[in-house]
Enzyme design. Structure first.
Site, PDB file in Angstrom:
ATOM      1  CD  GLU A   1      -2.971  -1.143   0.406  1.00 11.76           C
ATOM      2  OE1 GLU A   1      -3.087  -0.170  -0.376  1.00 11.76           O
ATOM      3  OE2 GLU A   1      -3.752  -2.098   0.396  1.00 11.76           O
TER       4      GLU A   1
ATOM      5  CB  CYS B   1      -1.892   6.763   1.674  1.00 11.22           C
ATOM      6  SG  CYS B   1      -3.256   5.856   2.408  1.00 11.22           S
TER       7      CYS B   1
HETATM    8  P1  NAD Z   1       8.470   4.963   4.546  1.00 11.66           P
HETATM    9  O1  NAD Z   1       8.301   4.278   3.269  1.00 11.66           O
HETATM   10  O2  NAD Z   1       9.642   5.851   4.743  1.00 11.66           O
HETATM   11  O3  NAD Z   1       8.550   3.919   5.773  1.00 11.66           O
HETATM   12  C1  NAD Z   1       7.553   2.936   6.006  1.00 11.66           C
HETATM   13  C2  NAD Z   1       8.145   1.809   6.842  1.00 11.66           C
HETATM   14  O4  NAD Z   1       9.113   1.104   6.063  1.00 11.66           O
HETATM   15  C3  NAD Z   1       8.889   2.279   8.099  1.00 11.66           C
HETATM   16  O5  NAD Z   1       8.605   1.403   9.157  1.00 11.66           O
HETATM   17  C4  NAD Z   1      10.354   2.187   7.664  1.00 11.66           C
HETATM   18  O6  NAD Z   1      11.257   2.052   8.739  1.00 11.66           O
HETATM   19  C5  NAD Z   1      10.342   0.957   6.786  1.00 11.66           C
HETATM   20  N1  NAD Z   1      11.440   0.871   5.808  1.00 11.66           N
HETATM   21  C6  NAD Z   1      12.189   1.868   5.288  1.00 11.66           C
HETATM   22  N2  NAD Z   1      13.074   1.381   4.382  1.00 11.66           N
HETATM   23  C7  NAD Z   1      12.858   0.040   4.303  1.00 11.66           C
HETATM   24  C8  NAD Z   1      13.435  -1.009   3.523  1.00 11.66           C
HETATM   25  N3  NAD Z   1      14.402  -0.782   2.639  1.00 11.66           N
HETATM   26  N4  NAD Z   1      12.952  -2.262   3.696  1.00 11.66           N
HETATM   27  C9  NAD Z   1      11.941  -2.508   4.565  1.00 11.66           C
HETATM   28  N5  NAD Z   1      11.376  -1.549   5.342  1.00 11.66           N
HETATM   29  C10 NAD Z   1      11.823  -0.290   5.211  1.00 11.66           C
HETATM   30  O7  NAD Z   1       7.087   5.741   4.769  1.00 11.66           O
HETATM   31  P2  NAD Z   1       6.714   6.813   5.848  1.00 11.66           P
HETATM   32  O8  NAD Z   1       7.523   8.038   5.620  1.00 11.66           O
HETATM   33  O9  NAD Z   1       6.741   6.179   7.201  1.00 11.66           O
HETATM   34  O10 NAD Z   1       5.161   7.103   5.430  1.00 11.66           O
HETATM   35  C11 NAD Z   1       4.796   7.979   4.420  1.00 11.66           C
HETATM   36  C12 NAD Z   1       4.460   7.288   3.126  1.00 11.66           C
HETATM   37  O11 NAD Z   1       3.562   6.204   3.342  1.00 11.66           O
HETATM   38  C13 NAD Z   1       3.722   8.190   2.138  1.00 11.66           C
HETATM   39  O12 NAD Z   1       4.273   8.079   0.849  1.00 11.66           O
HETATM   40  C14 NAD Z   1       2.301   7.682   2.131  1.00 11.66           C
HETATM   41  O13 NAD Z   1       1.566   7.942   0.973  1.00 11.66           O
HETATM   42  C15 NAD Z   1       2.500   6.240   2.378  1.00 11.66           C
HETATM   43  N6  NAD Z   1       1.280   5.658   2.952  1.00 11.66           N
HETATM   44  C16 NAD Z   1       0.511   4.839   2.163  1.00 11.66           C
HETATM   45  C17 NAD Z   1      -0.663   4.302   2.656  1.00 11.66           C
HETATM   46  C18 NAD Z   1      -1.550   3.392   1.816  1.00 11.66           C
HETATM   47  O14 NAD Z   1      -2.401   2.687   2.377  1.00 11.66           O
HETATM   48  N7  NAD Z   1      -1.426   3.366   0.517  1.00 11.66           N
HETATM   49  C19 NAD Z   1      -1.055   4.596   3.958  1.00 11.66           C
HETATM   50  C20 NAD Z   1      -0.249   5.434   4.727  1.00 11.66           C
HETATM   51  C21 NAD Z   1       0.931   5.950   4.200  1.00 11.66           C
END
Ligand code: NAD
Length: 486
Positions: A244, A279
């Site tokens: 997502e 999101c």
């Molecule tokens: P992010 O992608 O930076 O981090 C999300 C999670 O992934 C964190 O727990 C992070 O530590 C982990 N992570 C980071 N690098 C990784 C890797 N290489 N491998 C595995 N895990 C890793 O996102 P964020 O800044 O926490 O959230 C914002 C983003 O999330 C926005 O782009 C938003 O649109 C998206 N979002 C999407 C939805 C949806 O349902 N589509 C919902 C909420 C947020």
């Protein structure tokens, strides 16, 4: 001060290193710490999930159903007490923190209700023999989640995964982990050791977890670029993934929109809820040329009612952004918009007591006359601002919606719902909402997820159980199948 712990194999553990959790409303205030898990601790958590899997998956679904009903009740009972802390660590207002916990409780209860029927075998019997189609769990699951809705986004993975008989290792975001860690600890007494573990830390912990060879499925919510890395980690072992990711959702205003205060307040919620960090929030608004000025006036009047302050202050209707880097991203996008000739109007008011320079605050704004190629139009701003764009031909807006790399959701604002249902079918997005575009638009009975770079797979509904199971065919066939195949 809350010093959260790792939960590994039913035990609470610390680590030599820890990460501070500070308040986005005033970064001088330290709310707690989380352990920064080592690679060995991640390994231990995954191995315990693998050890717990055979016994948990062999239990009758009704037992797992009972555990999820219990989880639903536990989360529900924590709402009043924990919503203020969730607002303090996350930045969002109290109403949104309530919603995060309520939705998480609801999704556990709903999934428990639908699981037994959905997970039943399908039987085909005919003159040629018997075929049984079974849904079986995939194995240990990694649930990796972001900070904006930490609790519900985690339980959108945990609930279907556990219901189907998988075990889970959760890695929450380090930017809003405290309430979630309390919830996970509180659930341990209802689950055998290793069934639901939690490892905290930064991105490296997420990467270590996603790459672990014993993990069979990754449920991930986060940014699109991170989603690509997760998919690459999964590729090594052909792990299953549900992603997502980000969105750049358009709101398409038709010329028969009802420009009432109620409609405008609904649209404002669509943009500025959780300080724009949703999101599927409205990220661009397309308005017919002849309606543009009237729409901008009505919309700006509604935005001007926003009151900015700390999330846990009941007078605030919009909190600070969650973290410094998100604030910088939005500031940069707005600077670029201004430099390229767009007009940025700042609206709303702030509470007198706000420690502005110590928090990640930003006033709500509206961007007019932006050009189509600017970042404010093409990228996901994930902050309290929105471009309002003119159009003359509806086909052009459909083309612009479908040309985007993203395809999470879109909304159509009109008095003619039949026309909107028809128009919705032309949009390349996972969801299309009519005359709403915020949390009230969501229905947990309907699948939610993105097209294109907004994700892969669906959460909510019985599709969430599809996502955490694999089909297995077991058959005894000695003759040709019955009609119409024979
Ligand atoms: P992010 O992608 O930076 O981090 C999300 C999670 O992934 C964190 O727990 C992070 O530590 C982990 N992570 C980071 N690098 C990784 C890797 N290489 N491998 C595995 N895990 C890793 O996102 P964020 O800044 O926490 O959230 C914002 C983003 O999330 C926005 O782009 C938003 O649109 C998206 N979002 C999407 C939805 C949806 O349902 N589509 C919902 C909420 C947020």
């Amino acid at each position: 001060m809350i010093n959260a712990k790792l939960v590994i194999d039913g035990r609470e553990e610390t680590s030599d290193r820890s990460i501070d959790v500070v308040s986005p409303a005033d970064t001088r205030v330290k709310l707690g710490t989380i352990p920064d898990a080592t690679a060995e601790q991640v390994d231990e958590a995954v191995k315990s999930a693998a050890m717990a899997f055979p016994e948990w998956s062999a239990r009758p679904v009704e037992e797992r159903q009972r555990a999820l009903f219990a989880a639903s009740g536990i989360i529900h009972d924590l709402i009043e007490e924990e919503a203020p802390l969730l607002s303090r660590e996350n930045g969002k207002i109290l109403e949104e923190s309530h919603l995060d916990l309520e939705f998480a409780s609801g999704i556990c209860g709903y999934t428990a209700e639908i699981a037994p029927e959905k997970l039943q075998d399908t039987l085909i019997r005919d003159t040629g023999g018997t075929t049984r189609i079974r849904r079986r769990p995939v194995g240990p699951v990694a649930a990796i989640t972001p900070w904006n809705f930490p609790v519900v986004l985690s339980f959108m993975k945990i609930a279907p995964a556990l219901a189907a008989g998988n075990t889970v290792v959760l890695k929450p975001s380090e930017n809003s982990p405290l309430v979630l860690s309390k919830v996970i600890s509180a659930l341990q007494e209802h689950l055998p050791p290793g069934v639901l573990s939690m490892v905290t830390g930064g991105d490296t912990v997420g990467e270590t977890l996603a790459s672990h060879s014993l993990i069979r499925k990754i449920g991930f919510t986060g940014g699109t670029e991170t989603g690509k890395k997760v998919m690459a980690s999964a590729a090594r072992d052909i792990k299953r993934v549900t992603l997502e990711l980000g969105g750049n959702d358009p709101a398409i205003v038709l010329d028969d929109i009802d420009l009432s205060d109620e409609t405008m307040r609904g649209m404002v919620k669509g943009v500025y809820s959780t300080t724009g960090q949703v999101c599927f929030g409205m990220k661009r608004i397309y308005v017919p040329d002849q309606l543009y000025d009237r729409f901008v006036d009505a919309f700006c009047a509604a935005v001007d009612e926003i009151v900015v302050g700390p999330g846990d202050d009941p007078r605030s209707t919009m909190g600070p952004l969650n973290n410094a880097s998100q604030l910088q991203i939005v500031e940069k996008i707005l600077e670029e918009a201004t430099a390229s000739g767009a007009s940025v109007t700042t609206l709303g008011r702030k509470l007198d007591s706000v420690p502005w320079e110590h928090g990640h605050y930003m006033m709500p704004s509206v961007v007019t006359e932006a050009a189509p190629h600017q970042a404010i139009v093409e990228q996901e701003q994930f902050g309290p601002t929105v471009p309002i764009l003119r159009y003359t031909e509806l086909d052009e807006v459909i083309r612009l919606t479908n040309r985007s790399a993203y395809g999470l959701a879109a909304s159509i604002w009109t008095s003619d719902e039949d026309h909107a249902f028809e128009l919705g079918r032309k949009l390349d997005t996972g969801s299309v909402f009519l005359n709403s575009h915020s949390f009230t638009s969501l229905d947990p009975r309907a699948p939610f997820g993105g097209a294109k770079s907004s994700g892969l797979g669906r959460e909510f509904s019985s599709a969430s159980l599809d996502a955490y199971t694999e089909l297995q065919t077991i058959s005894r066939r000695t003759g040709p199948p019955g009609p119409p195949l024979s």
